[in-house]
Design an enzyme around this catalytic site. Structure first.
Site, PDB file in Angstrom:
ATOM      1  CE  LYS A  50      -3.936  -2.265   2.121  1.00 47.93           C
ATOM      2  NZ  LYS A  50      -4.543  -2.751   3.357  1.00 47.93           N
ATOM      3  CD  GLN A  94      -3.641  -4.305   6.578  1.00 47.42           C
ATOM      4  OE1 GLN A  94      -3.472  -3.385   5.807  1.00 47.42           O
ATOM      5  NE2 GLN A  94      -4.350  -5.381   6.242  1.00 47.42           N
ATOM      6  CG  ASP A 117     -10.116  -0.193   4.861  1.00 51.63           C
ATOM      7  OD1 ASP A 117     -10.003  -0.459   3.652  1.00 51.63           O
ATOM      8  OD2 ASP A 117      -9.485  -0.779   5.760  1.00 51.63           O
TER       9      ASP A 117
END
Ligand code: NAP
Length: 288
Positions: A50, A94, A117
């Site tokens: 990422k 994460q 997200d």
């Protein structure tokens, strides 16, 4: 007839090129903060990828690698700092987090405007209400692939196998918004093969290696395989397979995503797309 394979890698590369061009045209630099807690090897690989791709499209990448024994309060304080930082337009924590941390509480602490997200209750609610918010990356990637292959989805019967907040539910909402007739299936669904056989669009987001067999698929259907499962082959070497029995499905489906190389590459592309969207909205909000 053999199914046409949906090349997610090539599609994602085109998306990234578009994002790069748009970032270059902005009067400011979007920034994405990624928070990694602990030493989970798979998460470390995801975070590294990422960060690399964030920089490649011209955005700023802020990596926060924290010790696995960080407390809930310390982690929440970091999220609050990132919420307040004007250089950070997107925040991604994460998952999974170590067991002593409450992931729901940490996600709830993220400013919905920076929740790239799409996991906060606010963004889930906006999606369900059909209002603009930030949509989870993998579901968004699936929709972009489907629209690229099929164009207008109106009236198609979509069956989504899996009902997680991360994948199944948002995909179902997005399909509904595109006027599909949506059926959601899960571990308690009766007669799953017959249900799948009625699908024009079949989305598998289960996490069970090759659960969906070739004879569960309607001839010519479009099959999106979200699953990522590591299995060991006859040669004892491990490999990745999806939730769909690929070798069987490719003789029946009209279009099919491979694993790897289908949905997977779209996830990071959509994360950066969401970061760009979030950055532009935040900039517009303050630039008056
Ligand atoms: N490509 C990507 O970038 C990407 C991103 C995210 C996830 N994934 C992959 O997608 C898969 C699903 O992820 P997830 O986070 O949604 O998983 P999850 O939270 O474990 O949810 C799995 C869902 O599948 C359902 N299910 C389990 N066994 C079933 C069965 N035998 N028949 C029908 N439904 C069944 C479960 O039903 P219940 O609700 O009844 O338990 C649940 O709703 C995993 O393989 C994951 O690695 C890929």
């Amino acid at each position: 007839m053999a199914a046409q394979l949906i090349d997610g890698k090539a599609f994602a590369a085109r998306q990234l090129a578009g994002i790069t061009a748009e970032v270059a045209s902005l009067p400011f630099q979007p920034g994405l903060a990624v928070v990694l807690v602990g030493e989970d090897p798979a998460s470390q690989v995801y975070v590294r990828n990422k960060a690399r791709q964030t920089v490649q499209v011209g955005m700023r990448s802020f990596e926060h690698r924290l010790s696995g024994d960080i407390s809930q309060d310390e982690l929440r304080r970091l999220v609050q700092q990132l919420n307040a930082d004007p250089a950070v337009h997107g925040i991604l924590v994460q998952l999974p987090l170590p067991k002593h941390l409450d992931a729901e509480q940490i996600i709830a602490a993220i400013d919905p405007a920076k929740d790239v997200d799409g996991l906060t209750i606010t963004n889930a609610g906006l999606l369900a209400a059909g209002q603009p918010g930030l949509v989870p990356c993998t579901p968004l990637g699936c929709m972009l692939l489907l629209e690229d292959v099929l164009g207008d989805l109106t009236g198609l019967h979509a069956v989504v196998v899996g009902r997680s907040n991360l994948v199944g539910k948002p995909i179902a909402q997005l399909l509904l918004a595109q006027n599909c007739t949506v059926t959601m299936a899960h571990s308690r669904t009766r007669n799953l093969p017959a249900l799948c056989r009625d699908a024009d669009i079949l989305v598998a987001a289960v996490g069970r290696a090759e659960l969906i067999k070739g004879d569960w698929i309607k001839p010519g259907a479009t099959v999106i395989d979200v699953g990522i499962n590591r299995v060991s082959g006859a040669d004892q070497k491990s490999r990745l397979v999806g939730d769909v029995a690929f070798e069987e499905a490719k003789n029946v489906a009209g279009h099919l995503t491979p694993v790897p190389g289908g949905v997977g590459p779209m996830t990071i592309a959509c994360l950066l797309r969401n970061t760009l969207t979030a950055a532009k909205r935040q900039h517009d909000r303050f630039d008056v």
